[in-house]
Design an enzyme around this catalytic site. Structure first.
Site: not given
Length: 303
Positions: A21, A127, A130
């Site tokens: 991604s 996610n 991050c």
């Protein structure tokens, strides 16, 4: 014929090669360079509940054998994705996986709830790792409790395959992997970027507007391989390995360390056809070693 099929939970992939991604856009940007249907799947850029402008520029800088980024999950939000992007990319046979991020648990849940009815969204990658946003994201991925809370909530909202993306910026990544496995994750992916920093010594200022950012590229691969090896021994769910994969040989390191599939990220900026070259290498590697099914090589490291 060499069988490259692998399974991530109930999700079957034609081969173990996915895109990471944030490095592959929505897939269509690379359609002039490769046949997307040759990939096991592609993971679209991070999607949030509301539109995000991302961080101020400069937000990318090259470093030795890698790069730092602090893009900050810039995207137009899940509704824009559903209405404008999803119809365009649904034509590909390759598995579509949506990377989902949020500032709070309710954000993750609502994005997944809106994605759930879409026939061609094969899976979500959650996610929780991050390092480039000021709130949320990595805050959930640095403790077992936080990771478990997000996973439990998403599992209840999304009936399809749930992959949880783990942060390397922790002391014990295997424990966090076990925590999300216990709450229903179908797989884990690792590693996300390592937190790093670069300074312009002439200006005496950091290169990035955010001071720190996420380090990716070949420089992180030994750390990523080690963590994949540790996590694969600790959990029974599939592990998706990523971090510094620049070619087929690098990808096979992750497979032998215990990864069922791999994601290729930063290398896409250098060679937009690298993903299909890795697929070809995997097939050639199996033929050269007399292996009929690549699943025989998952975790086949001799130690």
């Amino acid at each position: 014929m060499v069988n490259l099929n692998v399974n991530i939970g109930s999700l079957q992939l034609a081969n173990p090669v996915l895109t990471a991604s944030g490095t592959f856009g929505y897939g269509e940007e690379f359609s002039d360079f490769i046949d997307l249907d040759r990939l096991g799947g592609y993971i679209v850029k991070g999607t949030t509940l509301e539109p995000r402008e991302g961080n101020d520029y400069p937000r990318m800088v090259e470093t030795p054998s890698g790069m730092l980024n602090a893009v900050g999950l810039q995207n137009k939000g899940v509704d824009y994705f559903i209405e404008n992007i999803y119809p365009r990319i649904s034509k590909y046979r390759s598995r579509m996986i949506v990377n989902v991020s949020g500032a709070k648990i309710d954000d993750y849940v609502e994005v997944c709830r809106r994605l759930a009815p879409l026939e061609h969204v094969s899976a979500v990658e959650i996610n929780i790792s991050c390092p480039n946003v000021k709130q949320g994201g990595m805050a959930f991925g640095t403790t077992c409790e936080g990771a478990a809370d997000v996973t439990r909530a998403v599992r209840a909202a999304f009936p399809g395959t749930v992959i949880v993306k783990l942060s390397p910026n922790v002391t014990d990544i295997a424990s966090i992997a076990k925590a999300v496995e216990a709450e229903g994750a179908d797989a884990v992916s690792l590693i996300n970027t390592l937190m790093g920093m670069a300074i312009d010594v002439e200006k005496r200022r950091p290169y990035l507007s955010t001071v720190t950012g996420g380090l990716s590229g070949a420089a992180v691969r030994p750390v990523a391989v080690r963590m994949v090896w540790q996590v694969a021994k600790a959990v029974s769910i599939p592990v998706v390995g990523l971090g510094g994969i620049m070619n087929g040989r690098d990808a096979m390191e992750f497979i032998l360390a215990g990864a069922t599939a791999v994601e290729i990220g930063t290398a896409n900026f250098i060679d937009p056809a690298v993903t299909v070259k890795v697929v070809d290498y995997m097939e050639e590697y199996c033929r050269r070693h007399g292996v009929a099914d690549i699943k025989e090589l998952i975790g086949a490291l001799d130690v």
